[in-house]
Design an enzyme around this catalytic site. Structure first.
Site, PDB file in Angstrom:
ATOM      1  N   HIS A 158      36.936  56.556  29.586  1.00  0.00           N
ATOM      2  CA  HIS A 158      37.855  55.200  28.950  1.00  0.00           C
ATOM      3  C   HIS A 158      39.265  55.630  28.475  1.00  0.00           C
ATOM      4  CE1 HIS A 158      37.340  50.956  27.957  1.00  0.00           C
ATOM      5  NE2 HIS A 158      38.552  51.068  28.274  1.00  0.00           N
ATOM      6  N   TYR A 205      33.428  46.919  26.609  1.00  0.00           N
ATOM      7  CA  TYR A 205      33.491  45.586  26.824  1.00  0.00           C
ATOM      8  C   TYR A 205      32.271  44.866  26.715  1.00  0.00           C
ATOM      9  CZ  TYR A 205      37.436  47.159  29.475  1.00  0.00           C
ATOM     10  OH  TYR A 205      38.494  47.706  30.062  1.00  0.00           O
TER      11      TYR A 205
HETATM   12  N1  LIG Z   1      41.320  51.229  30.500  1.00  0.00           N
HETATM   13  C1  LIG Z   1      41.852  50.356  29.517  1.00  0.00           C
HETATM   14  O1  LIG Z   1      41.965  51.020  28.467  1.00  0.00           O
HETATM   15  C2  LIG Z   1      42.001  49.144  29.734  1.00  0.00           C
HETATM   16  C3  LIG Z   1      42.900  48.364  28.888  1.00  0.00           C
HETATM   17  C4  LIG Z   1      43.091  46.771  28.957  1.00  0.00           C
HETATM   18  C5  LIG Z   1      42.474  46.291  30.178  1.00  0.00           C
HETATM   19  N2  LIG Z   1      41.610  46.948  30.898  1.00  0.00           N
HETATM   20  C6  LIG Z   1      41.154  46.227  31.936  1.00  0.00           C
HETATM   21  O2  LIG Z   1      42.000  45.471  32.772  1.00  0.00           O
HETATM   22  C7  LIG Z   1      41.820  44.110  32.913  1.00  0.00           C
HETATM   23  C8  LIG Z   1      42.947  43.168  32.708  1.00  0.00           C
HETATM   24  O3  LIG Z   1      43.851  43.582  31.411  1.00  0.00           O
HETATM   25  P1  LIG Z   1      44.944  42.571  30.908  1.00  0.00           P
HETATM   26  O4  LIG Z   1      44.424  41.460  30.399  1.00  0.00           O
HETATM   27  O5  LIG Z   1      45.641  43.293  30.237  1.00  0.00           O
HETATM   28  O6  LIG Z   1      45.741  42.262  32.345  1.00  0.00           O
HETATM   29  P2  LIG Z   1      46.906  41.437  32.909  1.00  0.00           P
HETATM   30  O7  LIG Z   1      46.710  41.226  34.395  1.00  0.00           O
HETATM   31  O8  LIG Z   1      48.211  41.944  32.286  1.00  0.00           O
HETATM   32  O9  LIG Z   1      46.642  39.894  31.988  1.00  0.00           O
HETATM   33  C9  LIG Z   1      45.683  39.106  32.348  1.00  0.00           C
HETATM   34  C10 LIG Z   1      45.820  37.922  31.290  1.00  0.00           C
HETATM   35  O10 LIG Z   1      46.863  37.219  31.872  1.00  0.00           O
HETATM   36  C11 LIG Z   1      46.668  35.827  31.803  1.00  0.00           C
HETATM   37  N3  LIG Z   1      47.360  35.171  32.863  1.00  0.00           N
HETATM   38  C12 LIG Z   1      47.506  35.486  34.265  1.00  0.00           C
HETATM   39  N4  LIG Z   1      48.213  34.842  34.731  1.00  0.00           N
HETATM   40  C13 LIG Z   1      48.925  34.038  33.885  1.00  0.00           C
HETATM   41  C14 LIG Z   1      49.842  33.056  33.913  1.00  0.00           C
HETATM   42  N5  LIG Z   1      50.319  32.474  35.105  1.00  0.00           N
HETATM   43  N6  LIG Z   1      50.016  32.307  32.610  1.00  0.00           N
HETATM   44  C15 LIG Z   1      49.627  32.431  31.583  1.00  0.00           C
HETATM   45  N7  LIG Z   1      48.731  33.671  31.653  1.00  0.00           N
HETATM   46  C16 LIG Z   1      48.336  34.511  32.537  1.00  0.00           C
HETATM   47  C17 LIG Z   1      45.222  35.604  31.929  1.00  0.00           C
HETATM   48  O11 LIG Z   1      44.804  34.624  31.136  1.00  0.00           O
HETATM   49  P3  LIG Z   1      43.575  33.478  31.733  1.00  0.00           P
HETATM   50  O12 LIG Z   1      42.556  34.009  31.220  1.00  0.00           O
HETATM   51  O13 LIG Z   1      44.444  32.277  30.722  1.00  0.00           O
HETATM   52  O14 LIG Z   1      44.096  33.244  32.945  1.00  0.00           O
HETATM   53  C18 LIG Z   1      44.637  37.002  31.266  1.00  0.00           C
HETATM   54  O15 LIG Z   1      44.222  36.895  29.981  1.00  0.00           O
HETATM   55  C19 LIG Z   1      40.804  43.945  31.554  1.00  0.00           C
HETATM   56  O16 LIG Z   1      40.099  42.668  31.690  1.00  0.00           O
HETATM   57  C20 LIG Z   1      40.177  45.177  31.682  1.00  0.00           C
HETATM   58  O17 LIG Z   1      39.241  45.110  32.868  1.00  0.00           O
HETATM   59  C21 LIG Z   1      41.575  48.330  30.886  1.00  0.00           C
END
Ligand SMILES: NC(=O)c1ccc[n+]([C@@H]2O[C@H](COP(=O)([O-])OP(=O)(O)OC[C@H]3O[C@@H](n4cnc5c(N)ncnc54)[C@H](OP(=O)(O)O)[C@@H]3O)[C@@H](O)[C@H]2O)c1
Length: 323
Positions: free
Chosen positions: A131, A70
């Protein structure tokens, strides 16, 4: 869920001094992990990792999920320095990632790569993950795990775990492991449950905690929301009425994740939503048993994941509709 705990002022673990009302889970190495994390690996949260990290910490989230990939390790520690919190009041997770263009890290360079992470963070992260199983060349996972075990034994790493590991990847490192991985961070939500069952079975047997990412996929990324949508909306309306708060479907999904004994790694770059995350972190269990079961059972009627990558390779898919 067997290891769910609410921290109390009498607890002496540093993590317990973070925020007395954010529940944590026990990890099998004797440490604790706050049940909810704000990640800086996606969307605006990544682009504005410093500013959003400060907001997340101020809102009451004391667990930041970063990774080499990241390029937000420096912003993670800078956000903590700018906050009112001490280092030991924030739980930090980072990850060993593949190089640019997904080039695996040569095994001879792993120690240096870990040290560079620690240098960028200015501190040893509370949890350091592999990862995915492809961050080192094929056939080298066991050797990689041994290096992380040695670093942990020498006090140069704290808790160690994995991410995106399929059954065969877990079995490979568990065989002869001195330290089992404390977590496996996966895309986890009701639509992945059937597919993940073989991984979850191994984890249950060994006491490995699941961390979820992509948890909001059923609402945000599944076209139409699918069969969970009306269920989530009904439950969100009920808990909003019962509490007098405006709790939407994302809250229902996050509370469902917690009740499974799973750590929720979510993200936001939106100041209002970041603030809400701090409030969600301290909500009591609002879901009724029949609602939890309904979410699980309805989720199991569909297979859908957003982050496919290797998770659908050499890991049989369930015979379920995915649209
Ligand atoms: N280990 C891995 O391979 C891996 C892969 C992916 C992610 N991750 C980790 O997990 C974290 C979260 O990942 P994710 O983005 O997939 O998680 P998520 O919890 O599924 O989605 C988060 C996204 O949802 C949006 N959101 C939240 N509430 C909302 C609502 N009420 N309406 C519309 N949009 C909403 C947010 O946008 P806004 O910014 O607009 O609020 C944010 O971009 C990452 O940052 C990372 O640290 C790890």
């Amino acid at each position: 869920m067997t290891n769910f705990q609410t921290t109390s002022p009498s607890d002496s673990d540093p993590i317990d001094s973070l925020n007395m009302t954010v529940p944590s889970f026990d990890l099998l190495d004797g440490t604790k992990i706050p049940w909810i994390a704000w990640g800086n690996g996606t969307g605006q949260a990544q682009k504005q990792a410093l500013r959003c990290g400060e907001l997340a910490l101020a809102s009451g989230i004391h667990h930041i999920d970063t990774a080499q990939l990241y390029k937000t390790e420096r912003e993670t520690i800078e956000a903590i320095k700018k906050s009112d919190l001490n280092r030991d009041q924030v739980y930090i997770t980072s990850k060993l990632s593949a190089g640019d263009n997904d080039d695996p890290v040569p095994i001879s360079e792993v120690v240096q790569s870990v040290k560079e992470s620690i240098e960028r963070l200015g501190t040893i992260p509370d949890l350091f993950l592999v990862h995915n199983p492809f961050v080192v060349p094929p056939g080298q996972l066991k050797a990689l795990w041994k290096i992380l075990e040695d670093l942990k034994a020498a006090g140069e790493l704290k808790s160690i775990g994995v991410s995106n590991f399929r059954p065969q990847d877990l079995e490979e490192i568990l065989d002869g492991a001195r330290y089992k991985p404390v977590v496996n961070q996966l895309e986890y939500h009701p639509y992945t449950l059937v597919h993940l069952q073989p991984v979850l079975d191994i984890q249950a047997k060994h006491g490995i905690v699941t961390e979820s990412y992509g948890s909001l996929t059923p609402i945000l990324r599944y076209p139409t929301g699918g069969p969970l949508k009306p269920v989530l909306e009904r439950i969100a309306a009920r808990i909003s009425k019962a509490t007098g708060k405006n709790l939407d479907t994302t809250v229902v999904l996050l509370l469902w994740i917690r009740v499974q004994g799973v750590v929720a790694v979510t993200a936001s770059g939106n100041p209002d939503r970041i603030k809400s995350l701090g409030e969600i972190a301290t909500l009591p269990d609002l879901l009724e048993r029949n609602e939890i079961e309904e979410l699980t059972n309805v989720g199991k009627t569909v297979h859908f994941r957003f982050y496919t990558e290797h998770m659908e390779k050499d890991f049989p898919l369930p015979n379920l509709p995915n649209e």
